[in-house]
Scaffold this motif. Structure first.
Motif, PDB file in Angstrom:
ATOM      1  N   ALA A 250     129.509  32.568  52.213  1.00 33.86           N
ATOM      2  CA  ALA A 250     129.690  32.531  50.763  1.00 33.86           C
ATOM      3  C   ALA A 250     130.909  33.344  50.331  1.00 33.86           C
ATOM      4  N   GLY A 251     131.645  33.907  51.299  1.00 31.57           N
ATOM      5  CA  GLY A 251     132.857  34.650  50.983  1.00 31.57           C
ATOM      6  C   GLY A 251     132.642  36.121  50.684  1.00 31.57           C
ATOM      7  N   VAL A 252     131.455  36.629  50.975  1.00 31.52           N
ATOM      8  CA  VAL A 252     131.139  38.033  50.706  1.00 31.52           C
ATOM      9  C   VAL A 252     131.381  38.848  51.970  1.00 31.52           C
ATOM     10  N   THR A 253     132.105  39.950  51.837  1.00 33.73           N
ATOM     11  CA  THR A 253     132.351  40.839  52.963  1.00 33.73           C
ATOM     12  C   THR A 253     131.137  41.737  53.156  1.00 33.73           C
ATOM     13  N   ALA A 254     130.625  41.749  54.368  1.00 37.13           N
ATOM     14  CA  ALA A 254     129.461  42.589  54.692  1.00 37.13           C
ATOM     15  C   ALA A 254     129.598  43.064  56.123  1.00 37.13           C
ATOM     16  N   GLY A 255     129.138  44.288  56.370  1.00 38.13           N
ATOM     17  CA  GLY A 255     129.106  44.784  57.735  1.00 38.13           C
ATOM     18  C   GLY A 255     128.057  44.023  58.534  1.00 38.13           C
ATOM     19  N   HIS A 256     128.225  43.996  59.841  1.00 36.09           N
ATOM     20  CA  HIS A 256     127.271  43.307  60.712  1.00 36.09           C
ATOM     21  C   HIS A 256     125.906  44.011  60.631  1.00 36.09           C
ATOM     22  N   PRO A 257     124.813  43.279  60.795  1.00 38.53           N
ATOM     23  CA  PRO A 257     123.490  43.934  60.795  1.00 38.53           C
ATOM     24  C   PRO A 257     123.427  45.055  61.832  1.00 38.53           C
ATOM     25  N   GLU A 258     122.763  46.152  61.444  1.00 39.86           N
ATOM     26  CA  GLU A 258     122.688  47.329  62.307  1.00 39.86           C
ATOM     27  C   GLU A 258     121.257  47.628  62.698  1.00 39.86           C
ATOM     28  N   PRO A 259     121.031  47.952  63.986  1.00 41.65           N
ATOM     29  CA  PRO A 259     119.697  48.413  64.377  1.00 41.65           C
ATOM     30  C   PRO A 259     119.494  49.847  63.880  1.00 41.65           C
ATOM     31  N   LYS A 260     118.317  50.126  63.348  1.00 35.79           N
ATOM     32  CA  LYS A 260     117.995  51.464  62.862  1.00 35.79           C
ATOM     33  C   LYS A 260     116.936  52.087  63.771  1.00 35.79           C
ATOM     34  N   PHE A 261     116.897  53.383  63.821  1.00 33.54           N
ATOM     35  CA  PHE A 261     115.967  54.080  64.697  1.00 33.54           C
ATOM     36  C   PHE A 261     114.507  53.845  64.317  1.00 33.54           C
ATOM     37  N   TYR A 262     114.251  53.408  63.102  1.00 30.64           N
ATOM     38  CA  TYR A 262     112.881  53.207  62.629  1.00 30.64           C
ATOM     39  C   TYR A 262     112.386  51.785  62.847  1.00 30.64           C
ATOM     40  N   GLY A 263     113.034  51.034  63.731  1.00 33.84           N
ATOM     41  CA  GLY A 263     112.477  49.772  64.181  1.00 33.84           C
ATOM     42  C   GLY A 263     112.832  48.546  63.363  1.00 33.84           C
TER      43      GLY A 263
ATOM     44  N   TRP B 142     125.375  34.436  41.372  1.00 30.63           N
ATOM     45  CA  TRP B 142     125.716  35.111  42.625  1.00 30.63           C
ATOM     46  C   TRP B 142     124.486  35.229  43.526  1.00 30.63           C
ATOM     47  N   LEU B 143     123.373  35.678  42.987  1.00 22.81           N
ATOM     48  CA  LEU B 143     122.161  35.888  43.792  1.00 22.81           C
ATOM     49  C   LEU B 143     121.614  34.578  44.354  1.00 22.81           C
ATOM     50  N   THR B 144     121.707  33.495  43.589  1.00 23.71           N
ATOM     51  CA  THR B 144     121.220  32.207  44.098  1.00 23.71           C
ATOM     52  C   THR B 144     122.196  31.614  45.111  1.00 23.71           C
ATOM     53  N   ARG B 145     123.490  31.716  44.853  1.00 22.93           N
ATOM     54  CA  ARG B 145     124.493  31.142  45.754  1.00 22.93           C
ATOM     55  C   ARG B 145     124.620  31.931  47.049  1.00 22.93           C
ATOM     56  N   VAL B 146     124.727  33.250  46.950  1.00 20.09           N
ATOM     57  CA  VAL B 146     124.999  34.076  48.131  1.00 20.09           C
ATOM     58  C   VAL B 146     123.735  34.315  48.955  1.00 20.09           C
ATOM     59  N   PHE B 147     122.632  34.691  48.305  1.00 17.65           N
ATOM     60  CA  PHE B 147     121.420  35.028  49.046  1.00 17.65           C
ATOM     61  C   PHE B 147     120.447  33.864  49.198  1.00 17.65           C
ATOM     62  N   GLY B 148     120.576  32.829  48.358  1.00 18.91           N
ATOM     63  CA  GLY B 148     119.649  31.714  48.435  1.00 18.91           C
ATOM     64  C   GLY B 148     118.366  31.920  47.656  1.00 18.91           C
ATOM     65  N   PHE B 149     118.332  32.930  46.780  1.00 22.38           N
ATOM     66  CA  PHE B 149     117.168  33.105  45.917  1.00 22.38           C
ATOM     67  C   PHE B 149     117.063  31.886  45.004  1.00 22.38           C
ATOM     68  N   VAL B 150     115.879  31.616  44.488  1.00 21.00           N
ATOM     69  CA  VAL B 150     115.655  30.434  43.655  1.00 21.00           C
ATOM     70  C   VAL B 150     115.318  30.884  42.240  1.00 21.00           C
ATOM     71  N   GLU B 151     116.062  30.350  41.266  1.00 23.54           N
ATOM     72  CA  GLU B 151     115.767  30.688  39.873  1.00 23.54           C
ATOM     73  C   GLU B 151     114.468  30.010  39.457  1.00 23.54           C
ATOM     74  N   LYS B 152     113.538  30.809  38.949  1.00 25.05           N
ATOM     75  CA  LYS B 152     112.240  30.302  38.493  1.00 25.05           C
ATOM     76  C   LYS B 152     112.270  29.988  36.996  1.00 25.05           C
ATOM     77  N   GLY B 153     112.957  30.797  36.230  1.00 26.55           N
ATOM     78  CA  GLY B 153     113.022  30.566  34.798  1.00 26.55           C
ATOM     79  C   GLY B 153     113.903  31.597  34.127  1.00 26.55           C
ATOM     80  N   ARG B 154     114.256  31.289  32.871  1.00 23.08           N
ATOM     81  CA  ARG B 154     115.091  32.211  32.087  1.00 23.08           C
ATOM     82  C   ARG B 154     114.656  32.143  30.630  1.00 23.08           C
ATOM     83  N   TRP B 155     114.937  33.215  29.919  1.00 23.52           N
ATOM     84  CA  TRP B 155     114.620  33.316  28.496  1.00 23.52           C
ATOM     85  C   TRP B 155     115.915  33.563  27.741  1.00 23.52           C
ATOM     86  N   LEU B 156     116.126  32.819  26.681  1.00 28.53           N
ATOM     87  CA  LEU B 156     117.347  32.914  25.888  1.00 28.53           C
ATOM     88  C   LEU B 156     117.048  33.531  24.525  1.00 28.53           C
TER      89      LEU B 156
END
Length: 140
Positions: A95-108, A26-40
């Motif tokens: 990627a088919g994930v429901t998310a609210g539109h980006p919001e401006p925050k008062f802290y810039g 999910w994290l690689t497909r939806v956000f585009g993070f890259v898997e560096k390695g895994r331990w089994l």
């Protein structure tokens, strides 16, 4: 005697998932993070994994005993700086994930908040005009 300054090179969150295989996909497909390695383990189950996110890393733990020993899942929010929050919104929704539109925050910042399948909230942030007072401005 002066101390040598320390250079900070990033922060690495260590997150715990009940189903680390699903989280990695999910994290690689939806956000585009890259898997560096895994331990089994000896049964071929993923026990730990590392993802790269720009110049930073996120570590994942897949121990099924983690939550049993801790009581309840944390309500963590993970902030990730991006150069284009609208492009991230387009990626997530494509990627088919429901998310609210980006919001401006008062802290810039403008923030896109996305909850992953196990409940972590990811905040993708783009810097806007800086409006907070700095320690220097408070001295004036």
């Amino acid at each position: 005697m002066s101390e040598k300054p320390v250079t900070f090179n990033g922060v690495t969150p260590y997150l715990h998932y009940d189903n680390i295989s699903v989280a990695l996909e999910w994290l690689t497909r939806v956000f585009g993070f890259v898997e560096k390695g895994r331990w089994l383990d000896e049964y071929g189950h993923i026990t730990n994994a590392e993802l790269t996110v720009g110049s930073s890393e996120i570590w994942l733990d897949g121990s099924p005993d983690w939550w049993k020993n801790k009581g309840r899942r944390p309500e963590d929010w993970i902030g990730i700086w991006v150069d284009d929050v609208e492009a991230m919104y387009a990626r997530v929704t494509a990627a088919g994930v429901t998310a609210g539109h980006p919001e401006p925050k008062f802290y810039g910042v403008r923030v896109l908040q996305v909850r992953d399948p196990e409940g972590y909230v990811w905040g993708f942030m783009e810097r806007g005009p800086f409006v907070a007072q700095t320690p220097e401005s408070l001295k004036e």
